[in-house]
Design an enzyme around this catalytic site. Sequence first.
Site, short mmCIF file in Angstrom:
data_model
loop_
_atom_site.label_atom_id
_atom_site.label_comp_id
_atom_site.label_asym_id
_atom_site.label_seq_id
_atom_site.Cartn_x
_atom_site.Cartn_y
_atom_site.Cartn_z
N ARG A 139 0.82 -1.22 0.00
CA ARG A 139 0.00 0.00 0.00
C ARG A 139 0.84 1.26 0.00
O ARG A 139 0.44 2.28 -0.54
CB ARG A 139 -0.89 0.04 1.25
CG ARG A 139 -1.97 -0.98 1.26
CD ARG A 139 -2.79 -0.86 2.51
NE ARG A 139 -1.98 -1.21 3.68
CZ ARG A 139 -2.45 -1.46 4.86
NH1 ARG A 139 -3.73 -1.37 5.09
NH2 ARG A 139 -1.66 -1.80 5.86
N SER A 140 2.01 1.21 0.66
CA SER A 140 2.78 2.44 0.84
C SER A 140 4.18 2.41 0.25
O SER A 140 4.86 3.42 0.24
CB SER A 140 2.88 2.76 2.33
OG SER A 140 3.49 1.70 3.03
N VAL A 144 9.37 -2.81 -2.73
CA VAL A 144 10.59 -3.39 -2.16
C VAL A 144 11.40 -4.01 -3.29
O VAL A 144 10.87 -4.77 -4.10
CB VAL A 144 10.25 -4.45 -1.09
CG1 VAL A 144 11.52 -5.11 -0.56
CG2 VAL A 144 9.45 -3.82 0.05
N LYS A 159 13.50 -0.57 0.57
CA LYS A 159 12.06 -0.33 0.58
C LYS A 159 11.88 1.15 0.27
O LYS A 159 12.32 2.01 1.03
CB LYS A 159 11.48 -0.67 1.95
CG LYS A 159 9.98 -0.53 2.04
CD LYS A 159 9.48 -1.05 3.39
CE LYS A 159 7.97 -1.02 3.47
NZ LYS A 159 7.48 -1.58 4.75
N ASP A 199 -1.29 -4.27 12.28
CA ASP A 199 -1.21 -4.66 10.87
C ASP A 199 -0.42 -5.96 10.70
O ASP A 199 0.40 -6.09 9.80
CB ASP A 199 -0.60 -3.53 10.03
CG ASP A 199 -0.86 -3.69 8.55
OD1 ASP A 199 -1.90 -4.26 8.18
OD2 ASP A 199 -0.01 -3.25 7.75
#
Length: 184
Positions: A17-18, A21, A32, A113
């Site tokens: 989502r963010s 990698v 990342k 998460d």
Amino acid sequence: MKVLNHHRDLELYGMGRSAAVFKLKNENRVIKIFYSPFEETAKEEKQNYEKLNGNDYYPVIYEAGKNYLVMDFIEGKTFFECLAEGIPLEPYYMEEVDRGLQYAEKAGLNPSDIHLHNLILTKKGNVHIIDVARFSQEKKCTQWNDLKWAYTRYYQHAYFPKKIPRWVMYTVSKLYRLYRYIYN
């Protein structure tokens, strides 16, 4: 997000989502790279990894910048991949995740998460936890306890399939998120 191009010494390893990698060729490290609206997430993840201080359950951070982290490459399969390929998830692995999360709590973090893509099983049978950006959230996250409940309630039974199609897991994940959205 979509990766259009990257340096030849990098191999796209995964996207979330963010961030994306990349494995560094000929090295046991990944970089990342956080998408532009997630620079604050990069900062939080760096701080969280620093609090974990190289504990065996978590990768070590070697370098960090405004939108990137360089850390250990953890070779293995995610719990998601294990389920998709029929690699049994032993009760010991669940206990190992618990130990890793307890270490994070003792370090002052709030594990959040925790899902099947963030848990890695190595060839040697070690468990590692990755993607700790949301460990600094204040909100109580029940995701790991919910996964353990499903593991105990269903997966451990002899009749339950040990190989689960990806589409089934993605569907369950979407239904779970919908359920959490409605009832939280």
